[in-house]
Motif scaffolding. Structure first.
Motif: not given
Length: 221
Positions: A9, A11-12, A51-52, A54-55, A58, A85
């Protein structure tokens, strides 16, 4: 034969397109498979989300978990925070009898240790957030103008410094003993590269980077 489903994963979109972050995760997964896995092994699926952490909704992670459950394979991630996270989410996976989780950077960690690590990491992130807010408040009290873009710039700078210190602390267990043993900065860099420990961008270490890392660590003493 040992079977794995790998999950990565970033994040951006920028990290995903450039490979930054993915290369480091690939390296850690490869090191685990080559040095710690039962032999022979087979990777039956590989999934990546942008993806973050925190999400927890996914799509690729859902596919990875479904495949791991269906085939009784181990879900292999480079680091625990690549999966999530949230300690609550990690705890739920650890309680799932159909999910066998393996973290490459902690090859010998059992479920209890992974749960503790997730809880500690969550507390550390909360503390960093509080510390960042406190630094901004102190700056305002000193009369620093934090309006508009300056406010955002300072926030980015504080976060960047926090992340740099966090990375320095992660490699302190390698760098400081080598320095105490009389190794030069160039020799320390060579040892880090030999051990497969990448820099923040996943590249090779140089003497100048080792020096900056030591300075960050010593500034906290």
């Amino acid at each position: 034969m040992k079977r794995y489903v790998t999950y990565r994963r970033v994040s951006t979109d920028g990290q995903g397109k450039s490979g930054l972050g993915l290369d480091a995760q690939d390296r850690d997964i490869r090191l685990y498979l080559e040095g710690y896995s039962d032999q022979p092994f087979e990777i039956i699926g590989a999934f990546t989300d942008v993806a973050s952490g925190a999400n927890d909704q996914r799509p690729e992670m859902t596919k990875a978990l479904d495949m791991a459950r269906k085939h009784g394979a181990e879900l292999l991630v480079a680091k625990l925070d690549r999966l999530s996270r949230k300690v609550s989410f990690i705890a739920g996976l650890l309680d799932d009898r159909k999910v066998n989780l393996r973290v490459a950077s902690m090859p010998h960690a059992d479920k209890f240790q992974l749960h503790i690590y997730a809880a500690l990491a969550e507390q550390e992130r909360e503390f960093i957030s509080i510390r960042t807010k406190a630094a901004l408040k102190e700056a305002k009290e000193r009369g620093v103008n934090l309006g508009g873009m300056r406010d955002k710039t300072m926030k980015r700078n504080v976060v960047t410094q926090e992340k740099a210190l966090e990375r320095a602390q992660r490699v302190s267990g390698i760098i400081m003993p080598l320095r105490e043993a009389g190794k030069s900065l160039r020799e320390v860099a060579a040892e880090l590269n030999k051990a497969g420990v990448g820099t923040a961008r996943g590249g090779d270490w140089q003497a100048s980077q080792v020096k900056r890392t030591i300075e960050r660590l010593e500034s906290q003493i």
